[in-house]
Design a protein around this motif. Structure first.
Motif, PDB file in Angstrom:
ATOM      1  N   GLY A  42       0.797  -1.219   0.000  1.00  0.00           N
ATOM      2  CA  GLY A  42       0.000   0.000   0.000  1.00  0.00           C
ATOM      3  C   GLY A  42       0.829   1.267   0.000  1.00  0.00           C
ATOM      4  N   VAL A  43       1.962   1.278   0.725  1.00  0.00           N
ATOM      5  CA  VAL A  43       2.803   2.471   0.769  1.00  0.00           C
ATOM      6  C   VAL A  43       3.386   2.758  -0.606  1.00  0.00           C
ATOM      7  N   SER A  44       3.975   1.748  -1.233  1.00  0.00           N
ATOM      8  CA  SER A  44       4.568   1.942  -2.550  1.00  0.00           C
ATOM      9  C   SER A  44       3.514   2.329  -3.570  1.00  0.00           C
ATOM     10  N   GLY A  48     -23.924   3.519  -4.203  1.00  0.00           N
ATOM     11  CA  GLY A  48     -25.210   2.833  -4.117  1.00  0.00           C
ATOM     12  C   GLY A  48     -26.035   3.212  -2.915  1.00  0.00           C
ATOM     13  N   GLU A  49     -25.506   4.105  -2.058  1.00  0.00           N
ATOM     14  CA  GLU A  49     -26.258   4.575  -0.904  1.00  0.00           C
ATOM     15  C   GLU A  49     -26.326   6.095  -0.929  1.00  0.00           C
ATOM     16  N   SER A  50     -27.145   6.658  -0.040  1.00  0.00           N
ATOM     17  CA  SER A  50     -27.330   8.107  -0.050  1.00  0.00           C
ATOM     18  C   SER A  50     -26.078   8.850   0.395  1.00  0.00           C
ATOM     19  N   LYS A  51     -25.270   8.249   1.261  1.00  0.00           N
ATOM     20  CA  LYS A  51     -24.041   8.882   1.722  1.00  0.00           C
ATOM     21  C   LYS A  51     -22.860   7.984   1.408  1.00  0.00           C
ATOM     22  N   CYS A  52     -21.910   8.542   0.700  1.00  0.00           N
ATOM     23  CA  CYS A  52     -20.722   7.780   0.307  1.00  0.00           C
ATOM     24  C   CYS A  52     -19.470   8.518   0.782  1.00  0.00           C
ATOM     25  N   VAL A  53     -18.396   7.770   0.915  1.00  0.00           N
ATOM     26  CA  VAL A  53     -17.125   8.306   1.377  1.00  0.00           C
ATOM     27  C   VAL A  53     -16.067   8.028   0.313  1.00  0.00           C
ATOM     28  N   ALA A  54     -15.232   9.027   0.045  1.00  0.00           N
ATOM     29  CA  ALA A  54     -14.058   8.836  -0.808  1.00  0.00           C
ATOM     30  C   ALA A  54     -12.842   9.303  -0.024  1.00  0.00           C
ATOM     31  N   ALA A  55     -11.852   8.447   0.102  1.00  0.00           N
ATOM     32  CA  ALA A  55     -10.672   8.778   0.911  1.00  0.00           C
ATOM     33  C   ALA A  55      -9.445   8.081   0.343  1.00  0.00           C
ATOM     34  N   THR A  56      -8.300   8.692   0.563  1.00  0.00           N
ATOM     35  CA  THR A  56      -7.026   8.012   0.319  1.00  0.00           C
ATOM     36  C   THR A  56      -6.228   8.066   1.611  1.00  0.00           C
ATOM     37  N   MET A  57      -5.757   6.899   2.017  1.00  0.00           N
ATOM     38  CA  MET A  57      -4.995   6.791   3.255  1.00  0.00           C
ATOM     39  C   MET A  57      -3.731   5.996   2.984  1.00  0.00           C
ATOM     40  N   LEU A  58      -2.611   6.513   3.451  1.00  0.00           N
ATOM     41  CA  LEU A  58      -1.326   5.836   3.292  1.00  0.00           C
ATOM     42  C   LEU A  58      -1.222   4.738   4.344  1.00  0.00           C
ATOM     43  N   ILE A  59      -1.411   3.505   3.893  1.00  0.00           N
ATOM     44  CA  ILE A  59      -1.357   2.342   4.779  1.00  0.00           C
ATOM     45  C   ILE A  59      -0.454   1.293   4.146  1.00  0.00           C
ATOM     46  N   GLY A  60       0.483   0.795   4.917  1.00  0.00           N
ATOM     47  CA  GLY A  60       1.249  -0.349   4.454  1.00  0.00           C
ATOM     48  C   GLY A  60       0.416  -1.607   4.568  1.00  0.00           C
ATOM     49  N   THR A  61       0.375  -2.399   3.528  1.00  0.00           N
ATOM     50  CA  THR A  61      -0.424  -3.628   3.542  1.00  0.00           C
ATOM     51  C   THR A  61      -0.074  -4.448   4.782  1.00  0.00           C
ATOM     52  N   ILE A  82      -9.438   2.600  -0.436  1.00  0.00           N
ATOM     53  CA  ILE A  82      -8.903   3.739   0.312  1.00  0.00           C
ATOM     54  C   ILE A  82      -7.463   4.051  -0.077  1.00  0.00           C
ATOM     55  N   LEU A  83      -6.904   3.274  -0.988  1.00  0.00           N
ATOM     56  CA  LEU A  83      -5.619   3.643  -1.579  1.00  0.00           C
ATOM     57  C   LEU A  83      -5.807   4.465  -2.850  1.00  0.00           C
ATOM     58  N   ASN A  84      -7.002   4.401  -3.424  1.00  0.00           N
ATOM     59  CA  ASN A  84      -7.262   5.042  -4.712  1.00  0.00           C
ATOM     60  C   ASN A  84      -8.360   6.097  -4.669  1.00  0.00           C
ATOM     61  N   GLY A  85      -8.963   6.298  -3.502  1.00  0.00           N
ATOM     62  CA  GLY A  85      -9.999   7.318  -3.387  1.00  0.00           C
ATOM     63  C   GLY A  85     -11.307   6.940  -4.044  1.00  0.00           C
ATOM     64  N   ASP A  86     -11.613   5.636  -4.114  1.00  0.00           N
ATOM     65  CA  ASP A  86     -12.881   5.201  -4.687  1.00  0.00           C
ATOM     66  C   ASP A  86     -14.037   5.521  -3.747  1.00  0.00           C
ATOM     67  N   SER A  87     -15.195   5.673  -4.304  1.00  0.00           N
ATOM     68  CA  SER A  87     -16.393   5.958  -3.507  1.00  0.00           C
ATOM     69  C   SER A  87     -16.896   4.673  -2.864  1.00  0.00           C
TER      70      SER A  87
END
Length: 521
Positions: free
Chosen positions: A165-167, A381-394, A500-505
């Motif tokens: 995930g970090v790389s 697919g729901e009324s509230k969605c989250v998009a995020a990118t987080m630096l996490i090592g697998t 959460i590595l790619n900012g998907d919804s």
């Protein structure tokens, strides 16, 4: 008695030969050469190409997402506009209003290349980072293959780095650390090739009988790969000064490799021979050549009239009693200002960064970093969605860091295994220096160069689990099953973290399910 010998055409029975008399020279040559490189060169390059293309596809997938309404996110906000300014100016920055103009220019120059190709957008400012991230997959396959003498283990290293995930995320950000990691890994590969080349040259001297024409051993000629390693390390410093730690670590590593090579060759005084024959050329390479490579990254600044602090020495003096004057004197003073900035970048208890972390949390990735968050998106697919990118090592990789270190140190010290010595030295060069000043502000993305060496440190024991060809089919089959299950676990873990590595919804519940530890929140 008779001995069964495998032939290219058929198995044939020949008389059992008399016991082979092995002289000291032949033993020395065998010690020097060790296990030869795999004979499957074509297959090795095919595997490298296929995994490199797959890794490139993964790194470049939807590269322009996410952005902050078309602008950079997180620390991209520092380096992306600076790179754009360098592109407009012809290779230098001239706006001291950027308060964080505190890193050498090469990383920002590389970001500017992508901006020149694709414009001021997510694809543009992330293109060269993704390219370097993909090329690191190619490099680690070849490096692991050379370390282990196994194409299979080289391929496993490529898959593991691909699934880290970090790389992955740092390859998709307009930041500097992936460029530092790229040049450090390239230097490490060059050091390994240099080691093999030196031993091959000494083996020739052993075979021809002139290894001890001098009690200190022969000179080994021009070592182009050591020079290449020094160039790569100088360029690493041209991205971030933390490349200096790797200059010290790799310089020490090559000297120790030289001592052990001369000892294996039967040189009567290997330590003195290394000091006389190898130490000063090593200092020249890792200091002089690396310094020249570093200075070359300032080409735009040297050629400018309005670069930041470009004529500082002319107005304030050059330092060292004005002995350093002109452009070099200005660069010296500019660097002194930057050093003061980093030295005084300490944690303010009243204004602590919410994602700051200390180096003892880094090996297992206990305090990752949130780069981007949007809590009101669409598409899940729901009324509230989250998009995020987080630096996490697998976690399937990073949570084995401490066992990897313990095992690696034991193999390095207890068994004198040069492969573990090389990998552990490189890994610790990225970690230990940060313990010197614990008051300084530090963040998890500093581990980016360490990720490749974590992978190599895990691939080596996977080779032990896999076993050797002479261990028998059942033992090899069991080992292959265990290794395959572990690699599958890492890939599955990476796939789980993908959103959460790619900012998907994703849904709010999926977002919460991604946050495994309290320290991740």
């Amino acid at each position: 008695m008779s001995l069964l010998v495998a032939d290219d055409e058929a198995d044939r029975v020949i008389p059992d030969p008399a016991p082979r008399q092995v002289d000291d020279a032949e033993l020395a040559r065998e010690r020097l050469i060790g296990t030869p490189m795999p004979a499957d060169r074509l297959r090795g390059w095919i595997v490298t190409a296929v995994l490199g293309l797959l890794g490139g596809f993964i790194r470049f997938q939807n590269l322009g997402n996410p952005t902050d309404d078309g602008t950079p996110v997180f620390d991209e906000k520092h380096y992306v506009p600076q790179a754009w300014q360098m592109l407009r100016n012809g290779g230098f920055e001239d706006n001291p209003g950027y308060a964080l103009t505190v890193h050498p220019p090469l990383g920002k120059t590389m970001i500017a290349i992508g901006e020149w190709l694709f414009g001021y957008n997510g694809w543009g400012w992330r293109f060269t980072a993704a390219l370097c991230g993909a090329l690191m997959i190619v490099m680690i396959i070849r490096i692991a293959r050379r370390l282990t003498r196994s194409t299979l283990l080289g391929a496993i290293a490529g898959v593991l780095l691909m699934a880290d995930g970090v790389s992955h995320l740092q390859s998709r950000m307009g930041m500097l650390d992936i460029f530092l990691a790229f040049f450090v890994l390239a230097a490490f590969g060059a050091v390994l090739v240099d080691r093999d080349q030196v031993r091959s040259r000494l083996a020739v001297a052993v075979s021809e009988g002139w290894i001890n024409a001098s009690p200190y051993g022969p000179r080994v000629g021009v070592r182009w790969f050591r020079i290449l390693a020094a160039v790569m390390l100088g360029l690493a410093c041209g991205v971030k000064w933390s490349g200096l730690y790797y200059i010290a670590a790799f310089g020490l590593l090559t000297v120790l490799f030289d001592v052990t090579a001369r000892r294996a060759a039967g040189v009567r005084h290997p330590w003195i021979g290394t000091l006389l024959r190898d130490l000063f050329p090593a200092l020249w390479a890792f200091l002089a050549v690396a310094t020249l490579a570093y200075l070359s990254t300032w080409w735009g600044w040297f050629g400018s009239e309005t670069g930041i602090d470009r004529h500082l020495a002319e107005t304030t003096g050059g330092g060292f009693g004005d002995a350093v004057v002109g452009a070099l004197g200005s660069l010296w003073q500019y660097s002194d200002h930057v050093l003061n900035f980093h030295s005084n970048l300490v944690t303010d208890p009243a204004k602590q960064h919410p994602w700051e972390s200390k180096p003892w949390t880094w090996p297992m990735g206990l305090r990752p970093m949130l780069y981007y968050y949007e809590g009101n998106t669409l598409g899940c697919g729901e009324s509230k969605c989250v998009a995020a990118t987080m630096l996490i090592g697998t976690p399937a990789l990073w949570w084995l860091a401490l066992p990897m270190l313990v095992w690696g140190l034991w193999r390095m010290v207890g068994r004198l295994d040069w492969r573990y010595a090389a990998v552990i030295t490189a890994y610790l060069a990225g970690l230990l220096p940060w313990f010197i000043n614990l008051d300084r502000q530090m963040y998890f993305f500093y581990v980016t160069p360490m990720a490749a060496f974590l992978v190599l440190g895990l691939v080596l024991p996977l080779g032990h689990l896999l076993g050797r060809a002479r261990d028998g089919a059942e033992r090899r089959g069991t080992g292959l099953l265990v290794v395959a299950m572990y690699v599958g676990l890492v890939v599955a873990n990476f796939v789980w973290l993908w959103p959460i590595l790619n900012g998907d919804s994703i849904t709010e519940s999926r977002w919460q399910a991604e946050l495994w530890l309290p320290s991740w929140r």
